[in-house]
Design a protein around this motif. Structure first.
Motif, PDB file in Angstrom:
ATOM      1  N   SER A 110     -77.594  23.408  87.377  1.00 56.88           N
ATOM      2  CA  SER A 110     -76.213  23.157  86.948  1.00 56.88           C
ATOM      3  C   SER A 110     -76.173  22.459  85.602  1.00 56.88           C
ATOM      4  O   SER A 110     -77.014  21.609  85.299  1.00 56.88           O
ATOM      5  N   LYS A 111     -75.179  22.838  84.801  1.00 57.07           N
ATOM      6  CA  LYS A 111     -74.898  22.161  83.530  1.00 57.07           C
ATOM      7  C   LYS A 111     -73.499  21.576  83.643  1.00 57.07           C
ATOM      8  O   LYS A 111     -72.513  22.319  83.722  1.00 57.07           O
ATOM      9  N   GLY A 112     -73.416  20.260  83.697  1.00 59.99           N
ATOM     10  CA  GLY A 112     -72.124  19.622  83.910  1.00 59.99           C
ATOM     11  C   GLY A 112     -71.621  19.887  85.317  1.00 59.99           C
ATOM     12  O   GLY A 112     -72.394  20.129  86.240  1.00 59.99           O
ATOM     13  N   LYS A 113     -70.304  19.897  85.494  1.00 60.79           N
ATOM     14  CA  LYS A 113     -69.714  20.033  86.822  1.00 60.79           C
ATOM     15  C   LYS A 113     -69.360  21.469  87.190  1.00 60.79           C
ATOM     16  O   LYS A 113     -69.294  21.812  88.368  1.00 60.79           O
ATOM     17  N   ASN A 133     -81.853  18.593  74.241  1.00 61.92           N
ATOM     18  CA  ASN A 133     -80.643  17.784  74.032  1.00 61.92           C
ATOM     19  C   ASN A 133     -79.770  17.726  75.291  1.00 61.92           C
ATOM     20  O   ASN A 133     -79.217  16.677  75.632  1.00 61.92           O
ATOM     21  N   LEU A 134     -79.662  18.863  75.975  1.00 67.75           N
ATOM     22  CA  LEU A 134     -78.864  18.903  77.207  1.00 67.75           C
ATOM     23  C   LEU A 134     -79.483  18.013  78.285  1.00 67.75           C
ATOM     24  O   LEU A 134     -78.779  17.262  78.976  1.00 67.75           O
ATOM     25  N   ILE A 135     -80.795  18.091  78.427  1.00 69.76           N
ATOM     26  CA  ILE A 135     -81.487  17.286  79.449  1.00 69.76           C
ATOM     27  C   ILE A 135     -81.347  15.797  79.135  1.00 69.76           C
ATOM     28  O   ILE A 135     -81.024  14.986  80.009  1.00 69.76           O
ATOM     29  N   GLN A 136     -81.553  15.446  77.870  1.00 73.58           N
ATOM     30  CA  GLN A 136     -81.489  14.038  77.471  1.00 73.58           C
ATOM     31  C   GLN A 136     -80.072  13.470  77.581  1.00 73.58           C
ATOM     32  O   GLN A 136     -79.896  12.259  77.773  1.00 73.58           O
ATOM     33  N   SER A 137     -79.082  14.352  77.489  1.00 73.03           N
ATOM     34  CA  SER A 137     -77.686  13.878  77.563  1.00 73.03           C
ATOM     35  C   SER A 137     -77.201  13.762  79.016  1.00 73.03           C
ATOM     36  O   SER A 137     -76.013  13.545  79.259  1.00 73.03           O
ATOM     37  N   ASN A 138     -78.117  13.919  79.965  1.00 70.06           N
ATOM     38  CA  ASN A 138     -77.802  13.755  81.383  1.00 70.06           C
ATOM     39  C   ASN A 138     -76.824  14.816  81.889  1.00 70.06           C
ATOM     40  O   ASN A 138     -76.001  14.562  82.775  1.00 70.06           O
ATOM     41  N   SER A 139     -76.945  16.023  81.303  1.00 70.56           N
ATOM     42  CA  SER A 139     -76.010  17.105  81.656  1.00 70.56           C
ATOM     43  C   SER A 139     -76.567  18.067  82.699  1.00 70.56           C
ATOM     44  O   SER A 139     -75.813  18.908  83.213  1.00 70.56           O
ATOM     45  N   ILE A 140     -77.852  17.977  83.010  1.00 71.67           N
ATOM     46  CA  ILE A 140     -78.507  18.992  83.827  1.00 71.67           C
ATOM     47  C   ILE A 140     -78.851  18.447  85.217  1.00 71.67           C
ATOM     48  O   ILE A 140     -79.362  17.336  85.361  1.00 71.67           O
ATOM     49  N   SER A 141     -78.568  19.283  86.229  1.00 66.47           N
ATOM     50  CA  SER A 141     -78.907  18.932  87.607  1.00 66.47           C
ATOM     51  C   SER A 141     -79.722  20.045  88.241  1.00 66.47           C
ATOM     52  O   SER A 141     -79.474  21.239  87.978  1.00 66.47           O
ATOM     53  N   ILE A 142     -80.684  19.655  89.058  1.00 65.28           N
ATOM     54  CA  ILE A 142     -81.456  20.600  89.854  1.00 65.28           C
ATOM     55  C   ILE A 142     -81.114  20.338  91.314  1.00 65.28           C
ATOM     56  O   ILE A 142     -81.335  19.230  91.817  1.00 65.28           O
ATOM     57  N   ASN A 143     -80.543  21.341  91.953  1.00 66.50           N
ATOM     58  CA  ASN A 143     -80.098  21.182  93.346  1.00 66.50           C
ATOM     59  C   ASN A 143     -79.196  19.957  93.504  1.00 66.50           C
ATOM     60  O   ASN A 143     -79.348  19.144  94.418  1.00 66.50           O
TER      61      ASN A 143
END
Length: 425
Positions: free
Chosen positions: A411-414, A376-386
């Motif tokens: 990262s999760k969010g900002k 759900n977190l990945i699909q909601s565009n909340s996760i960043s790699i580097n």
């Protein structure tokens, strides 16, 4: 007439207590003086609670006065009981010898030891205590101190009245030892002023009392405010969440973030205490903040100023690179050493040799509690790699994700970050 220097200390709110201010003021107006401050090596580093004293000594030196540092190689074996809830752990000589060298190195970065008549000097009180005769000390020093007076000092009274934590004779004798320091420094180095934190008022008073009794001379004491945590407890080596001056114990990045996260109400007060900016400029910044709400800029100004003073410009640049990476997504300028700061204490980190996929990584980093929540977190565009967004729920880490072949910033969010540190067997 009030000396310009003492007036500045007052304007910076740096004086908690001062004895015979008019007489001290007259002396400072006429000549440069020698003053001292003591630091007991009860750990291998000083901390931010010592910063006010170090910077105050620097202020005195910049105004022509001679600072003397006394390292408590002897007194640290006992420990100052002032306002402590329980007796300190006794330290062994071997540890203290190592700690002294580290602390001397830290102090040396603040003061000038080669500037002529007001060059700073560091002394170890073990040099005059190690050969002292106990009976002579009790006869020649102890006789001048009233037990009644000593036990009524606030610094020890709270311990005496506690059933669970009394005060040992060892600790009780500390005030006499520090008083003797002042006497020796007056006799050998013409030191006429001792400075310390406001919790040291009783010990400083003991030294002034002893010099008056033994030599019939007047000396002076000055205390500065204690740096208090939000829970009302002073910053110290024995307290929790200590912010050390040693970069290996508290990274420059964590040190910088401490100042960025202080209460808004403390910013301009701390600018007066810890920086050499003119009071008039600081007051102007405060007025502008009341109009334009620029508190973040002024916090940054404070954090950069103190970080540069304690850790140097090179480490401040590293902090700024890390900040750019975490908050402004500029990861390309970050170095391997910067990542090592983050791994030390900058952000949460995990050490792994292998991770199944991004979903598992989010669980390991405590960003989620299950693979379903991870999806759900990945699909909601909340996760960043580097710092790059990733919406692939089946993503598996590849070699290019491992910066310097060691680090991946997840990262999760900002505001939520975790550093994955890849370990190879």
């Amino acid at each position: 007439m009030q000396s310009k220097f003492l007036n500045e200390l007052h304007n910076r709110q740096l004086i908690s207590y001062i004895t015979n201010e008019e007489k001290l003021n007259n002396i400072i107006n006429k000549k440069c003086i020698s003053l001292y401050c003591g630091f007991d090596p009860t750990a291998d580093s000083l901390h931010i609670g010592h910063l006010i004293l170090l910077i105050t000594l620097k202020r005195f030196q910049k105004n022509g006065h001679r600072p003397i540092i006394v390292i408590g190689g002897a007194t640290s074996l006992i420990g100052d009981p002032s306002f402590k809830n329980k007796e300190r752990i006794c330290n062994i000589n071997h540890n203290i010898d190592i700690w002294i060298q580290k602390i001397i190195k830290q102090i040396s970065s603040f003061l000038d030891f080669n500037c002529g008549t007001n060059s700073a000097r560091i002394l170890n009180n073990d040099s005059w205590f190690k050969n002292i005769n106990l009976l002579s000390f009790l006869r020649d020093t102890g006789k001048y101190f009233s037990i009644n007076t000593m036990i009524n000092r606030d610094s020890v009274k709270q311990r005496i009245t506690r059933v669970d934590q009394g005060i040992s004779f060892t600790e009780f004798s500390y005030s006499l030892l520090q008083a003797y320091d002042f006497l020796i420094l007056y006799q050998r180095h013409k030191v006429c002023l001792q400075i310390g934190g406001s919790d040291q008022w009783g010990n400083i008073s003991s030294g002034m009392h002893l010099i008056h009794k033994v030599l019939n001379k007047t000396v002076y004491g000055l205390t500065v405010p204690l740096l208090i945590q939000s829970n009302g407890i002073k910053f110290g080596k024995t307290e929790s969440d200590t912010i050390w001056l040693d970069a290996k114990k508290t990274s420059p990045y964590k040190f910088y973030q401490f100042w960025m996260n202080i209460d808004d109400s403390s910013v301009y007060y701390f600018l007066k205490l810890f920086t050499f900016e003119k009071v008039s400029k600081i007051e102007l910044l405060e007025k502008e903040n009341n109009i334009n709400n620029r508190i973040i800029d002024d916090k940054s100004f404070l954090a950069k100023n103190i970080t540069s003073l304690v850790h140097g410009k090179k480490n401040l640049l590293a902090v700024e690179r890390i900040t750019e990476c975490l908050f402004f997504k500029n990861i390309h300028s970050i170095t391997e050493l910067d990542f090592q700061q983050l791994e030390q204490d900058g952000i949460p980190s995990i050490q792994v040799s292998m991770i199944k996929d991004l979903q598992d990584a989010l669980i390991l980093c405590s960003f989620s509690k299950s693979r379903t929540q991870s999806k759900n977190l990945i699909q909601s565009n909340s996760i960043s790699i580097n710092t790059c967004k990733n919406i692939n729920i089946n993503y598996v880490f590849i070699s290019s994700d491992k910066l310097f072949n060691k680090f991946t910033l997840l990262s999760k969010g900002k505001k939520n970050h975790c550093l994955i540190c890849w370990k190879y067997t």
